[in-house]
Design a protein around this motif. Structure first.
Motif, PDB file in Angstrom:
ATOM      1  N   ASP A  44       0.854  -1.179   0.000  1.00  0.00           N
ATOM      2  CA  ASP A  44       0.000   0.000   0.000  1.00  0.00           C
ATOM      3  C   ASP A  44       0.899   1.242   0.000  1.00  0.00           C
ATOM      4  O   ASP A  44       1.617   1.469   0.974  1.00  0.00           O
ATOM      5  CB  ASP A  44      -0.892  -0.034   1.252  1.00  0.00           C
ATOM      6  N   PRO A  45       0.890   2.040  -1.084  1.00  0.00           N
ATOM      7  CA  PRO A  45       1.799   3.190  -1.136  1.00  0.00           C
ATOM      8  C   PRO A  45       1.509   4.227  -0.042  1.00  0.00           C
ATOM      9  O   PRO A  45       2.365   5.057   0.272  1.00  0.00           O
ATOM     10  CB  PRO A  45       1.572   3.771  -2.530  1.00  0.00           C
ATOM     11  N   GLN A  46       0.306   4.188   0.550  1.00  0.00           N
ATOM     12  CA  GLN A  46      -0.031   5.114   1.646  1.00  0.00           C
ATOM     13  C   GLN A  46       0.590   4.661   2.966  1.00  0.00           C
ATOM     14  O   GLN A  46       0.640   5.413   3.932  1.00  0.00           O
ATOM     15  CB  GLN A  46      -1.555   5.169   1.833  1.00  0.00           C
ATOM     16  N   ARG A  47       0.972   3.377   3.026  1.00  0.00           N
ATOM     17  CA  ARG A  47       1.462   2.843   4.304  1.00  0.00           C
ATOM     18  C   ARG A  47       2.873   2.270   4.159  1.00  0.00           C
ATOM     19  O   ARG A  47       3.150   1.172   4.644  1.00  0.00           O
ATOM     20  CB  ARG A  47       0.525   1.724   4.792  1.00  0.00           C
ATOM     21  N   LEU A  48       3.739   3.028   3.525  1.00  0.00           N
ATOM     22  CA  LEU A  48       5.120   2.550   3.357  1.00  0.00           C
ATOM     23  C   LEU A  48       5.834   2.417   4.694  1.00  0.00           C
ATOM     24  O   LEU A  48       6.801   1.683   4.822  1.00  0.00           O
ATOM     25  CB  LEU A  48       5.909   3.490   2.435  1.00  0.00           C
ATOM     26  N   ASP A  49       5.330   3.144   5.729  1.00  0.00           N
ATOM     27  CA  ASP A  49       5.967   3.088   7.049  1.00  0.00           C
ATOM     28  C   ASP A  49       5.806   1.716   7.709  1.00  0.00           C
ATOM     29  O   ASP A  49       6.449   1.426   8.704  1.00  0.00           O
ATOM     30  CB  ASP A  49       5.419   4.195   7.957  1.00  0.00           C
ATOM     31  N   THR A 102      10.353   1.470  -4.805  1.00  0.00           N
ATOM     32  CA  THR A 102       8.923   1.646  -5.027  1.00  0.00           C
ATOM     33  C   THR A 102       8.623   3.141  -5.146  1.00  0.00           C
ATOM     34  O   THR A 102       9.479   3.973  -4.873  1.00  0.00           O
ATOM     35  CB  THR A 102       8.088   1.023  -3.894  1.00  0.00           C
ATOM     36  N   SER A 103       7.430   3.442  -5.581  1.00  0.00           N
ATOM     37  CA  SER A 103       7.014   4.832  -5.673  1.00  0.00           C
ATOM     38  C   SER A 103       5.946   5.118  -4.630  1.00  0.00           C
ATOM     39  O   SER A 103       5.078   4.294  -4.361  1.00  0.00           O
ATOM     40  CB  SER A 103       6.459   5.120  -7.064  1.00  0.00           C
ATOM     41  N   LYS A 104       6.049   6.317  -4.049  1.00  0.00           N
ATOM     42  CA  LYS A 104       5.114   6.719  -3.010  1.00  0.00           C
ATOM     43  C   LYS A 104       3.882   7.400  -3.601  1.00  0.00           C
ATOM     44  O   LYS A 104       2.828   7.438  -2.985  1.00  0.00           O
ATOM     45  CB  LYS A 104       5.869   7.722  -2.133  1.00  0.00           C
ATOM     46  N   ASP A 105       4.044   7.980  -4.804  1.00  0.00           N
ATOM     47  CA  ASP A 105       2.943   8.796  -5.325  1.00  0.00           C
ATOM     48  C   ASP A 105       2.536   8.429  -6.765  1.00  0.00           C
ATOM     49  O   ASP A 105       1.556   7.732  -6.956  1.00  0.00           O
ATOM     50  CB  ASP A 105       3.295  10.287  -5.214  1.00  0.00           C
ATOM     51  N   LYS A 114      24.542   4.528 -18.134  1.00  0.00           N
ATOM     52  CA  LYS A 114      25.711   3.739 -18.523  1.00  0.00           C
ATOM     53  C   LYS A 114      25.691   2.345 -17.900  1.00  0.00           C
ATOM     54  O   LYS A 114      26.722   1.784 -17.568  1.00  0.00           O
ATOM     55  CB  LYS A 114      27.015   4.456 -18.130  1.00  0.00           C
ATOM     56  N   HIS A 115      24.497   1.819 -17.648  1.00  0.00           N
ATOM     57  CA  HIS A 115      24.367   0.515 -17.008  1.00  0.00           C
ATOM     58  C   HIS A 115      23.150  -0.190 -17.606  1.00  0.00           C
ATOM     59  O   HIS A 115      22.428   0.398 -18.388  1.00  0.00           O
ATOM     60  CB  HIS A 115      24.203   0.730 -15.501  1.00  0.00           C
ATOM     61  N   THR A 116      22.940  -1.446 -17.209  1.00  0.00           N
ATOM     62  CA  THR A 116      21.830  -2.183 -17.814  1.00  0.00           C
ATOM     63  C   THR A 116      20.564  -2.149 -16.975  1.00  0.00           C
ATOM     64  O   THR A 116      19.583  -2.785 -17.322  1.00  0.00           O
ATOM     65  CB  THR A 116      22.222  -3.657 -18.040  1.00  0.00           C
ATOM     66  N   LEU A 117      20.583  -1.427 -15.849  1.00  0.00           N
ATOM     67  CA  LEU A 117      19.418  -1.487 -14.960  1.00  0.00           C
ATOM     68  C   LEU A 117      18.423  -0.365 -15.258  1.00  0.00           C
ATOM     69  O   LEU A 117      18.792   0.805 -15.305  1.00  0.00           O
ATOM     70  CB  LEU A 117      19.879  -1.419 -13.505  1.00  0.00           C
ATOM     71  N   ASN A 118      17.181  -0.737 -15.458  1.00  0.00           N
ATOM     72  CA  ASN A 118      16.138   0.225 -15.794  1.00  0.00           C
ATOM     73  C   ASN A 118      14.819  -0.320 -15.268  1.00  0.00           C
ATOM     74  O   ASN A 118      14.321  -1.323 -15.758  1.00  0.00           O
ATOM     75  CB  ASN A 118      16.097   0.398 -17.318  1.00  0.00           C
ATOM     76  N   LEU A 119      14.268   0.328 -14.228  1.00  0.00           N
ATOM     77  CA  LEU A 119      13.048  -0.171 -13.605  1.00  0.00           C
ATOM     78  C   LEU A 119      11.905   0.816 -13.795  1.00  0.00           C
ATOM     79  O   LEU A 119      12.117   2.031 -13.802  1.00  0.00           O
ATOM     80  CB  LEU A 119      13.256  -0.384 -12.096  1.00  0.00           C
ATOM     81  N   GLU A 120      10.707   0.300 -13.933  1.00  0.00           N
ATOM     82  CA  GLU A 120       9.497   1.113 -13.984  1.00  0.00           C
ATOM     83  C   GLU A 120       8.901   1.069 -12.583  1.00  0.00           C
ATOM     84  O   GLU A 120       8.698  -0.007 -12.038  1.00  0.00           O
ATOM     85  CB  GLU A 120       8.534   0.481 -15.004  1.00  0.00           C
ATOM     86  N   LEU A 121       8.663   2.241 -11.994  1.00  0.00           N
ATOM     87  CA  LEU A 121       8.161   2.266 -10.619  1.00  0.00           C
ATOM     88  C   LEU A 121       6.680   2.612 -10.613  1.00  0.00           C
ATOM     89  O   LEU A 121       6.284   3.709 -10.974  1.00  0.00           O
ATOM     90  CB  LEU A 121       8.947   3.290  -9.796  1.00  0.00           C
ATOM     91  N   VAL A 122       5.892   1.653 -10.199  1.00  0.00           N
ATOM     92  CA  VAL A 122       4.443   1.820 -10.151  1.00  0.00           C
ATOM     93  C   VAL A 122       4.048   1.874  -8.678  1.00  0.00           C
ATOM     94  O   VAL A 122       4.449   1.005  -7.904  1.00  0.00           O
ATOM     95  CB  VAL A 122       3.753   0.615 -10.837  1.00  0.00           C
ATOM     96  N   PRO A 123       3.265   2.906  -8.268  1.00  0.00           N
ATOM     97  CA  PRO A 123       2.847   2.955  -6.866  1.00  0.00           C
ATOM     98  C   PRO A 123       2.121   1.655  -6.493  1.00  0.00           C
ATOM     99  O   PRO A 123       1.273   1.182  -7.249  1.00  0.00           O
ATOM    100  CB  PRO A 123       1.896   4.155  -6.804  1.00  0.00           C
ATOM    101  N   GLY A 124       2.485   1.087  -5.359  1.00  0.00           N
ATOM    102  CA  GLY A 124       1.849  -0.151  -4.927  1.00  0.00           C
ATOM    103  C   GLY A 124       2.599  -1.395  -5.340  1.00  0.00           C
ATOM    104  O   GLY A 124       2.197  -2.501  -4.982  1.00  0.00           O
ATOM    105  N   GLN A 125       3.669  -1.227  -6.101  1.00  0.00           N
ATOM    106  CA  GLN A 125       4.464  -2.385  -6.505  1.00  0.00           C
ATOM    107  C   GLN A 125       5.912  -2.204  -6.093  1.00  0.00           C
ATOM    108  O   GLN A 125       6.444  -1.113  -6.150  1.00  0.00           O
ATOM    109  CB  GLN A 125       4.416  -2.573  -8.025  1.00  0.00           C
ATOM    110  N   VAL A 126       6.520  -3.320  -5.688  1.00  0.00           N
ATOM    111  CA  VAL A 126       7.939  -3.294  -5.347  1.00  0.00           C
ATOM    112  C   VAL A 126       8.717  -3.778  -6.571  1.00  0.00           C
ATOM    113  O   VAL A 126       8.425  -4.839  -7.110  1.00  0.00           O
ATOM    114  CB  VAL A 126       8.234  -4.218  -4.141  1.00  0.00           C
ATOM    115  N   ALA A 127       9.673  -2.969  -7.012  1.00  0.00           N
ATOM    116  CA  ALA A 127      10.540  -3.389  -8.112  1.00  0.00           C
ATOM    117  C   ALA A 127      11.871  -3.836  -7.510  1.00  0.00           C
ATOM    118  O   ALA A 127      12.419  -3.160  -6.644  1.00  0.00           O
ATOM    119  CB  ALA A 127      10.760  -2.233  -9.084  1.00  0.00           C
ATOM    120  N   ARG A 128      12.340  -4.995  -7.944  1.00  0.00           N
ATOM    121  CA  ARG A 128      13.601  -5.505  -7.411  1.00  0.00           C
ATOM    122  C   ARG A 128      14.498  -5.931  -8.560  1.00  0.00           C
ATOM    123  O   ARG A 128      14.029  -6.560  -9.518  1.00  0.00           O
ATOM    124  CB  ARG A 128      13.331  -6.711  -6.514  1.00  0.00           C
TER     125      ARG A 128
END
Ligand SMILES: [Cu+2]
Length: 161
Positions: A44-49, A102-105, A114-128
């Motif tokens: 829940d992006p509202q309850r990241l705490d 993750t995204s809060k909002d 210059k690297h291969t890492l590229n993540l899409e951050l969607v509120p409510g989802q954890v990207a790893r």
């Protein structure tokens, strides 16, 4: 069964093209280590705490292995008070780092220049995603998903020493 000469050429051309795509995928995965990041869990992006994102930051988990917990918000990457704003993360050369982001909002991007890492951050989802930094240098973390008025100042820095 008789196959027209032109049809045969097209079948061979399609076969070669498909073979080239499969070979390119195999090379990308085995030689360059490119992986498609997948969402790990929903939160829940509202309850990241109440999640691991309550205390963003970098933790050493073993020799040369680190875990970086980062919260993206308009318009900064929060990697804890030690990293500051904009966040500056330091790793020794050869470190393997697993990012939990993750995204809060709103939707943000997390691309390491210059690297291969590229993540899409969607509120409510954890990207790893895990990556290894073998070359010393300065790498910028860029939000590559337009996220509002301060999008152009949303960045972080990774310094590999
Ligand atoms: Cu952003």
């Amino acid at each position: 069964m008789e196959i027209n000469k032109l049809e045969r050429y097209w079948l061979i051309a399609v076969g070669i093209t498909l073979g080239a795509f499969v070979a390119a995928t195999i090379v990308a995965v085995t030689v360059f280590g490119i992986r498609l990041p997948a969402p790990v869990e929903r939160i829940d992006p509202q309850r990241l705490d109440q999640t691991i994102f309550a205390k963003p930051g970098v933790r050493k988990i073993a020799d040369n292995r680190y875990e970086a917990v980062i919260v993206a918000k308009s318009w900064a990457f929060d990697a804890g008070p030690e990293a500051g704003t904009p966040a500056v993360l330091r790793f020794p050369r050869g470190s393997q780092v697993t990012f939990y982001v993750t995204s809060k909002d709103v939707m943000h991007g997390f691309q390491i220049e210059k690297h291969t890492l590229n993540l899409e951050l969607v509120p409510g989802q954890v990207a790893r995603a895990s990556t290894t930094f073998n070359r010393p240098g300065t790498y910028h973390i860029i939000c590559n998903h337009y996220c509002g008025a301060g999008h152009q100042v949303m960045y972080g820095v990774i310094i590999v020493e």
